[in-house]
Design a protein around this motif. Structure first.
Motif, PDB file in Angstrom:
ATOM      1  N   LEU A  28       0.848  -1.139  -0.101  1.00  0.00           N
ATOM      2  CA  LEU A  28       0.034  -0.020  -0.186  1.00  0.00           C
ATOM      3  C   LEU A  28       0.758   1.269   0.064  1.00  0.00           C
ATOM      4  N   GLY A  31       2.476   1.607  -3.347  1.00  0.00           N
ATOM      5  CA  GLY A  31       1.348   1.940  -4.271  1.00  0.00           C
ATOM      6  C   GLY A  31       0.990   3.297  -4.401  1.00  0.00           C
ATOM      7  N   LEU A  32       0.882   3.921  -2.797  1.00  0.00           N
ATOM      8  CA  LEU A  32       0.630   5.421  -2.499  1.00  0.00           C
ATOM      9  C   LEU A  32       1.629   6.235  -3.144  1.00  0.00           C
ATOM     10  N   THR A  35       1.025   6.319  -7.045  1.00  0.00           N
ATOM     11  CA  THR A  35      -0.019   6.961  -7.273  1.00  0.00           C
ATOM     12  C   THR A  35       0.589   8.688  -7.459  1.00  0.00           C
ATOM     13  N   SER A 189      -6.346   6.024 -10.438  1.00  0.00           N
ATOM     14  CA  SER A 189      -6.827   4.382  -9.799  1.00  0.00           C
ATOM     15  C   SER A 189      -6.963   3.414 -10.900  1.00  0.00           C
ATOM     16  N   LEU A 199      -2.090   2.598  -6.316  1.00  0.00           N
ATOM     17  CA  LEU A 199      -2.483   2.210  -4.783  1.00  0.00           C
ATOM     18  C   LEU A 199      -3.843   1.241  -5.048  1.00  0.00           C
ATOM     19  N   THR A 200      -4.427   1.520  -5.944  1.00  0.00           N
ATOM     20  CA  THR A 200      -5.680   0.361  -6.263  1.00  0.00           C
ATOM     21  C   THR A 200      -4.946  -0.982  -6.629  1.00  0.00           C
ATOM     22  N   GLY A 203      -4.027  -2.721  -3.395  1.00  0.00           N
ATOM     23  CA  GLY A 203      -4.936  -3.204  -2.826  1.00  0.00           C
ATOM     24  C   GLY A 203      -5.425  -4.578  -3.378  1.00  0.00           C
ATOM     25  N   LEU A 217      -9.636  -3.331   0.267  1.00  0.00           N
ATOM     26  CA  LEU A 217     -10.214  -2.378  -0.435  1.00  0.00           C
ATOM     27  C   LEU A 217     -10.687  -1.319   0.364  1.00  0.00           C
ATOM     28  N   VAL A 220      -7.584   0.979   0.586  1.00  0.00           N
ATOM     29  CA  VAL A 220      -7.514   1.869  -0.374  1.00  0.00           C
ATOM     30  C   VAL A 220      -8.623   3.012  -0.375  1.00  0.00           C
ATOM     31  N   TYR A 224      -7.521   7.080  -0.209  1.00  0.00           N
ATOM     32  CA  TYR A 224      -7.913   8.110  -1.216  1.00  0.00           C
ATOM     33  C   TYR A 224      -8.647   9.163  -0.847  1.00  0.00           C
TER      34      TYR A 224
END
Length: 247
Positions: A28, A31-32, A35, A189, A199-200, A203, A217, A220, A224
């Motif tokens: 996560l 992923g963040l 993003t 996303s 990020l998506t 997750g 989920l 996530v 957001y």
């Protein structure tokens, strides 16, 4: 009371499974960061494209008729550029961003092995169409006397746009630009469609490993939501500061 205890134990077990075991929380986090990286670069690309397109469109709107009367090659060059810009705006604003992303990845950059630059390019091109209209409205809102002031200082049209008009327009549209940034964050996303670890996508990877959809989920969605709330708060502060500076 017993039911509440069992519920809490289940939530704790789910949290342990989805985020603690195997250090899956790092998915996560990465992923963040992905993003935010895609969003930042795409916004820069979008702003550059948007300013150029807005300058061409507003120049044609303001000076097209007078240039047509005077004649010359400049009018026809500007007319062609304006037509290209209108075509770009029509195509980009009239097609879904996910389709644009897939076209960029599977057709335009079919040989690309890394989807991150492709996603940056695709989202930047998409954002540029919306930024262009935001900037164009800002430029058109500037009083015509500002152009005359620039000419009185000895600036040509391009220098007047660069030093006088665009800085003022930027201040006018800055809050709207910040809202475009918020929208862009949410649009990224879909980057997972081309294998980008946003990020998506992170997750969804956790869900695939643990076969538990709820916890990753929801996490996530909350991340957001937190991003949007913080940015919305900052935009509100910026708008209040700009209003105070105009008094």
């Amino acid at each position: 009371m017993e039911a509440l205890k069992l519920w809490w134990e289940d939530i704790s077990a789910q949290f342990q499974l989805n985020f603690i075991d195997g250090d899956r929380w790092k998915l996560l986090l990465n992923g963040l960061l992905g993003t935010l990286e895609i969003t930042a670069v795409a916004l820069v690309i979008g702003v550059v494209i948007g300013i150029v397109v807005a300058a061409i469109r507003s120049t044609y709107d303001k000076n097209g008729e007078s240039m047509k009367i005077r004649g010359g090659a400049g009018y026809y060059v500007l007319k062609v550029l304006n037509w290209i810009c209108k075509l770009y705006l029509t195509v980009i604003r009239g097609t879904p961003v996910v389709v644009q992303l897939l076209i960029c990845y599977f057709i335009i950059f079919a040989s690309a092995s890394n989807g991150v630059p492709v996603a940056m390019f695709a989202f930047g091109i998409n954002s540029g169409a919306y930024v262009a209209e935001i900037f164009r409205s800002g430029i058109m809102s500037i009083d015509a006397g500002q152009f005359e002031a620039g000419r009185s200082l000895g600036f040509n049209y391009l220098q007047t746009m660069r030093h006088i008009i665009i800085p003022q327009a930027f201040k006018v549209v800055l809050p709207t630009m910040c809202n475009e940034f918020i929208t862009l964050i949410k649009e990224t996303s879909i980057a997972g469609y081309v294998g980008v670890a946003d990020l998506t996508y992170a997750g969804d990877r956790i869900r695939g490993k643990t076969f538990s959809a709820f916890m990753p989920l929801i996490a996530v969605a909350l991340i957001y939501l937190a991003l949007v709330m913080v940015l919305t708060w900052l935009v509100g502060k910026l708008e209040r500061r700009l209003r105070r500076s105009e008094r």
